[in-house]
Design a protein around this motif. Sequence first.
Motif, PDB file in Angstrom:
ATOM      1  N   MET A  75      -5.820 -28.358  92.686  1.00  0.00           N
ATOM      2  CA  MET A  75      -6.103 -27.623  93.908  1.00  0.00           C
ATOM      3  C   MET A  75      -4.864 -26.852  94.362  1.00  0.00           C
ATOM      4  SD  MET A  75      -6.769 -29.495  97.466  1.00  0.00           S
ATOM      5  CE  MET A  75      -5.094 -30.033  97.527  1.00  0.00           C
ATOM      6  N   SER A  76      -3.693 -27.380  94.025  1.00  0.00           N
ATOM      7  CA  SER A  76      -2.470 -26.761  94.543  1.00  0.00           C
ATOM      8  C   SER A  76      -2.353 -25.306  94.080  1.00  0.00           C
ATOM      9  CB  SER A  76      -1.250 -27.543  94.089  1.00  0.00           C
ATOM     10  OG  SER A  76      -1.068 -27.378  92.706  1.00  0.00           O
ATOM     11  N   ARG A  77      -3.024 -24.983  92.959  1.00  0.00           N
ATOM     12  CA  ARG A  77      -2.925 -23.599  92.471  1.00  0.00           C
ATOM     13  C   ARG A  77      -3.614 -22.616  93.399  1.00  0.00           C
ATOM     14  NH1 ARG A  77      -4.085 -24.716  86.333  1.00  0.00           N
ATOM     15  NH2 ARG A  77      -2.137 -25.760  85.897  1.00  0.00           N
ATOM     16  N   PHE A  78      -4.583 -23.115  94.165  1.00  0.00           N
ATOM     17  CA  PHE A  78      -5.353 -22.189  94.994  1.00  0.00           C
ATOM     18  C   PHE A  78      -4.866 -22.176  96.434  1.00  0.00           C
ATOM     19  CE2 PHE A  78      -8.080 -23.538  91.523  1.00  0.00           C
ATOM     20  CZ  PHE A  78      -8.458 -22.316  91.012  1.00  0.00           C
ATOM     21  N   HIS A  79      -3.864 -22.997  96.735  1.00  0.00           N
ATOM     22  CA  HIS A  79      -3.379 -23.032  98.110  1.00  0.00           C
ATOM     23  C   HIS A  79      -2.229 -22.092  98.303  1.00  0.00           C
ATOM     24  CE1 HIS A  79      -5.672 -25.884 100.311  1.00  0.00           C
ATOM     25  NE2 HIS A  79      -5.661 -26.739  99.306  1.00  0.00           N
ATOM     26  N   PRO A  80      -2.136 -21.511  99.494  1.00  0.00           N
ATOM     27  CA  PRO A  80      -0.960 -20.678  99.780  1.00  0.00           C
ATOM     28  C   PRO A  80       0.254 -21.589  99.949  1.00  0.00           C
ATOM     29  CG  PRO A  80      -2.293 -20.969 101.756  1.00  0.00           C
ATOM     30  CD  PRO A  80      -3.061 -21.603 100.637  1.00  0.00           C
ATOM     31  N   THR A 108       1.840 -17.490  89.653  1.00  0.00           N
ATOM     32  CA  THR A 108       1.512 -18.219  90.880  1.00  0.00           C
ATOM     33  C   THR A 108       0.053 -18.032  91.264  1.00  0.00           C
ATOM     34  OG1 THR A 108       2.095 -16.322  92.240  1.00  0.00           O
ATOM     35  CG2 THR A 108       3.818 -17.933  91.817  1.00  0.00           C
ATOM     36  N   GLY A 109      -0.605 -17.015  90.692  1.00  0.00           N
ATOM     37  CA  GLY A 109      -2.007 -16.780  91.034  1.00  0.00           C
ATOM     38  C   GLY A 109      -2.195 -16.281  92.452  1.00  0.00           C
ATOM     39  N   ASN A 110      -1.156 -15.679  93.030  1.00  0.00           N
ATOM     40  CA  ASN A 110      -1.234 -15.237  94.429  1.00  0.00           C
ATOM     41  C   ASN A 110      -2.162 -14.030  94.589  1.00  0.00           C
ATOM     42  OD1 ASN A 110      -0.568 -13.767  96.872  1.00  0.00           O
ATOM     43  ND2 ASN A 110       1.161 -15.172  97.062  1.00  0.00           N
ATOM     44  N   ILE A 137       0.614 -12.338  87.329  1.00  0.00           N
ATOM     45  CA  ILE A 137       0.310 -13.200  88.466  1.00  0.00           C
ATOM     46  C   ILE A 137      -0.976 -13.979  88.206  1.00  0.00           C
ATOM     47  CG2 ILE A 137      -0.268 -13.238  90.921  1.00  0.00           C
ATOM     48  CD1 ILE A 137       1.454 -10.722  91.217  1.00  0.00           C
ATOM     49  N   ALA A 138      -1.959 -13.304  87.600  1.00  0.00           N
ATOM     50  CA  ALA A 138      -3.280 -13.927  87.470  1.00  0.00           C
ATOM     51  C   ALA A 138      -3.371 -14.893  86.302  1.00  0.00           C
ATOM     52  CB  ALA A 138      -4.342 -12.845  87.323  1.00  0.00           C
ATOM     53  N   MET A 139      -2.339 -14.954  85.460  1.00  0.00           N
ATOM     54  CA  MET A 139      -2.498 -15.791  84.264  1.00  0.00           C
ATOM     55  C   MET A 139      -2.409 -17.274  84.599  1.00  0.00           C
ATOM     56  SD  MET A 139       1.172 -14.929  82.533  1.00  0.00           S
ATOM     57  CE  MET A 139       1.089 -15.892  81.058  1.00  0.00           C
ATOM     58  N   SER A 140      -2.146 -17.618  85.861  1.00  0.00           N
ATOM     59  CA  SER A 140      -1.873 -19.027  86.148  1.00  0.00           C
ATOM     60  C   SER A 140      -3.098 -19.906  85.975  1.00  0.00           C
ATOM     61  CB  SER A 140      -1.333 -19.196  87.554  1.00  0.00           C
ATOM     62  OG  SER A 140      -2.378 -18.992  88.471  1.00  0.00           O
ATOM     63  N   GLU A 141      -4.297 -19.384  86.227  1.00  0.00           N
ATOM     64  CA  GLU A 141      -5.459 -20.251  85.990  1.00  0.00           C
ATOM     65  C   GLU A 141      -6.632 -19.434  85.461  1.00  0.00           C
ATOM     66  OE1 GLU A 141      -7.885 -19.917  88.658  1.00  0.00           O
ATOM     67  OE2 GLU A 141      -6.532 -18.400  89.431  1.00  0.00           O
ATOM     68  N   GLU A 142      -7.553 -20.141  84.807  1.00  0.00           N
ATOM     69  CA  GLU A 142      -8.635 -19.484  84.063  1.00  0.00           C
ATOM     70  C   GLU A 142      -9.429 -18.500  84.909  1.00  0.00           C
ATOM     71  OE1 GLU A 142      -9.479 -19.977  80.722  1.00  0.00           O
ATOM     72  OE2 GLU A 142      -7.524 -20.935  80.701  1.00  0.00           O
ATOM     73  N   LEU A 143      -9.772 -18.950  86.130  1.00  0.00           N
ATOM     74  CA  LEU A 143     -10.641 -18.124  86.958  1.00  0.00           C
ATOM     75  C   LEU A 143      -9.971 -16.793  87.286  1.00  0.00           C
ATOM     76  CD1 LEU A 143     -13.403 -18.813  88.217  1.00  0.00           C
ATOM     77  CD2 LEU A 143     -12.203 -19.026  90.379  1.00  0.00           C
ATOM     78  N   GLY A 144      -8.704 -16.879  87.685  1.00  0.00           N
ATOM     79  CA  GLY A 144      -7.966 -15.664  88.020  1.00  0.00           C
ATOM     80  C   GLY A 144      -7.859 -14.750  86.816  1.00  0.00           C
ATOM     81  N   ALA A 145      -7.666 -15.365  85.653  1.00  0.00           N
ATOM     82  CA  ALA A 145      -7.516 -14.554  84.438  1.00  0.00           C
ATOM     83  C   ALA A 145      -8.815 -13.793  84.147  1.00  0.00           C
ATOM     84  CB  ALA A 145      -7.149 -15.444  83.263  1.00  0.00           C
ATOM     85  N   ARG A 150     -11.586  -8.383  84.291  1.00  0.00           N
ATOM     86  CA  ARG A 150     -12.588  -7.439  84.790  1.00  0.00           C
ATOM     87  C   ARG A 150     -11.942  -6.274  85.536  1.00  0.00           C
ATOM     88  NH1 ARG A 150     -16.124 -11.681  86.357  1.00  0.00           N
ATOM     89  NH2 ARG A 150     -15.943 -11.155  88.549  1.00  0.00           N
ATOM     90  N   SER A 151     -10.953  -6.599  86.382  1.00  0.00           N
ATOM     91  CA  SER A 151     -10.290  -5.520  87.132  1.00  0.00           C
ATOM     92  C   SER A 151      -9.602  -4.550  86.185  1.00  0.00           C
ATOM     93  CB  SER A 151      -9.240  -6.095  88.079  1.00  0.00           C
ATOM     94  OG  SER A 151      -9.789  -7.101  88.850  1.00  0.00           O
TER      95      SER A 151
END
Length: 821
Positions: A159-164, A538-540, A572-580, A585-586
């Motif tokens: 969960m920590s990956r999705f928290h600010p 960081t997936g920010n 930035i987005a490589m930190s977790e699967e969903l972001g990647a 797509r973007s």
Amino acid sequence: MTDLSEEDQALKEQLELYVVRAQDTDPGVQKLALESMRQEIRSATSSMTSVPKPLKFLRPHYGTLKSYFDIMPESELKKYMADILSVLALTMSVEGERGEDMPIDALMELVQQIVSFHMKHNAEPEAVDLLMEVEDLDLLVEHVDSTNYKRACLYLTSMSRFHPAPDDQLALDIAYTIYMKFEDLANALRIALLLDNKSIQYVKQVYTATYDLTLKKQFSYIIARHGLALEIDDEIAADENDKEMLQEIVNNTKLSEGYLTLARDIEVMEAKSPEDIYKVHLIDGRGASSSLDSARQNLAATFVNAFVNAGFGQDKLMTAPSDSSSSGSSGNWLFKNKEHGKASAAASLGMILLWDTDSGLAQLDKYLHSNDTHVVAGALLGIGVVTCGVKNDCDPAMAILMEYVNKDDSNIRIGAILGLGIAYAGSQKDELRVQLSAILGDPQATLEVLVFTAVALGLVFVGSCNEEIAQSIIFFLMERSEAELAEPIIRLLPVALGLLYLGKQESVEATAEVAKTFDEKIRKYCDVTLMSLAYAGTGNVLKVQKLLGICSQHLDKGETHQGPAVLGIALIAMSEELGAEMAIRSLERLLQYGEQNIRRAVPLALGVLCISNPKVNVMDTLSRLSHDADADVSMAAIISLGLIGAGTNNARIAGMLRNLSSYYYKEAAHLFCVRIAQGLVHLGKGLLTLSPYHSDRFLLSPMALGGIVTVLHACLDMKSTILGKYHYILYIIVLAMQPRMLLTVDEDLKPLPVPVRVGQAVDVVGQAGRPKTITGFQTHTTPVLLAAGERAELATDKYIPLTSTLEGFVILKKNPEYHEE
């Protein structure tokens, strides 16, 4: 009120009657009325948005019921009435009517109860979420027990990956505390490595929490894989021999040996030549036997040879013994390269002998005495490459390279400086700071020497937020003239500055402010690069949006800062699967609508998002782009095909690249890119990976990412870097090269073959019970290879692994409770 339907009207009258009856003097009548009222309220259906009808009709009578409630005598009925009133109060919007006067303590008591209930009933995620909401995660530590702590921590960490920030650090801190409480030290160590700012102190706590030497050895393997420069002191191990042994593991001296064990086991020791990779006989028609620009071809072959035989210590070009004379034929291949090509050829020897420092330094030594400056430069770079990631107490690389740093010839200087950067990446050695910073202020040095000095400083102090170095690079940037800022190589300076803050988020802000005062030629480029590196991994989401915003602008000619912005999105987005997935797509949108300089960066961004992880959709996109009309786009796509297939031997990518080699047989530059990509796909004969993530995609190795970023930024302008005379920048990728193996060893660190199941990893966060963590597995005997997204588990109860994440070196100890049938 609007006209009610007949049944509503009836209901309303019915309820009004109940209200009157509820105030009756006869308790029996009262009870019946309250019962019926409750029945109506409970059976009423409501949608999310509207209040249930009974409650709506009872609202006007709230006051009367309440005042009656106050004069009711204490009894069961009064409690009953209170229940109904409290439900009604929920729908009233009068301030103060809800139980808001409950003191905080009473609420916290309630929280305690809820949390302990959740923890007892396998609902750890709900408990954690509640505590996050009331900002009191510390409570969790009291409520976990040995049965559920693993699940609670798994949820906390993922969960920590999705928290600010700062919530993410807090969640990890609590997870660390819980792991330490239950003495699950290997997991505590992984979290300690993730918490950058307190890393060293936490790591020491983990070491000192146990007296078990084999456990300490396992920790050392994890630290070595992560690349943390750790000094084993008396606190960690009191005994001198133990200290030496642990330090050896941390220094990665065992890596070469383990890697070769794996290679022998899989039977791929035999050296491969570039021709074995090109597989020309499989290509039909043209281009099968073209011998264009042969120096360029030989240079490509040098790289292919280095990548394919990386770490094996033998190949067919550089180390092959010749039959006729004792001098060895290695000299011959070297001189099949022109000028700066010789530098890469000499350095390729370092790559072939990767991690084997003793024989590497011995074999490179002969080139240091060459009269050809390029050869010497290459040998110096090779010394850096061979010691990459392997530390040594007597620092032979430092001793050799320091002599050459201040020579007159700029090639030799670059070789020595880059060599130091690669050899000591992430070590934050202070003497290097002193030496290299001095070069930045040297008026005699050429621009390229200075740029590579900055890059080397960035790599050695990656993620250190070192202010002094940042200042010297900033001053250096400010003093550059217009003409110098127009040089293509200058784009590596902002990267060097960014590397100091890699993944360190807010810490970069002061430096970024200063960067706004730069010459406008480089100001935006610097700004974007700093931001993208500081938030890398960081997936920010906010930063990704900001970068997408930068990419959506239409610019005048000559602005180049959108390239780094596109790369930044991927980093930035490589930190977790969903972001990647979302980033992929973007990036496809950017391909359709973006300007040319954006399109040139998109393939590279895709390459880093799926590095060593050939996803089919990305592969197809890149394959399409590799035939693009724009030469830069197609070259970037070709290199990226190499990156996503790096070390996987992926047959489909290999086939694509063979076809491309015949499609571009007249284009020397494209062909060179195809060759490099072919070399990458067969990296270490398929035993290596470039992914900077390890430990189940949990930890990000800063040096590995630093190496990838530097190479990618150089690739943003291929013609002047990789295809020009700076092709040796490609060797920086060695920082990310790691064996993708699982090697099990016994307590004396000797290889111990055991059966393991290897399969696709399954995300089991928040699932109750003991769900299977892998699916579609096959059983092999170690050592085994792990592909991207795969996980291994022991298939025997005879041994217990000392870490729950099976990858790299894993120490097994015998299970005392195991009885053979």
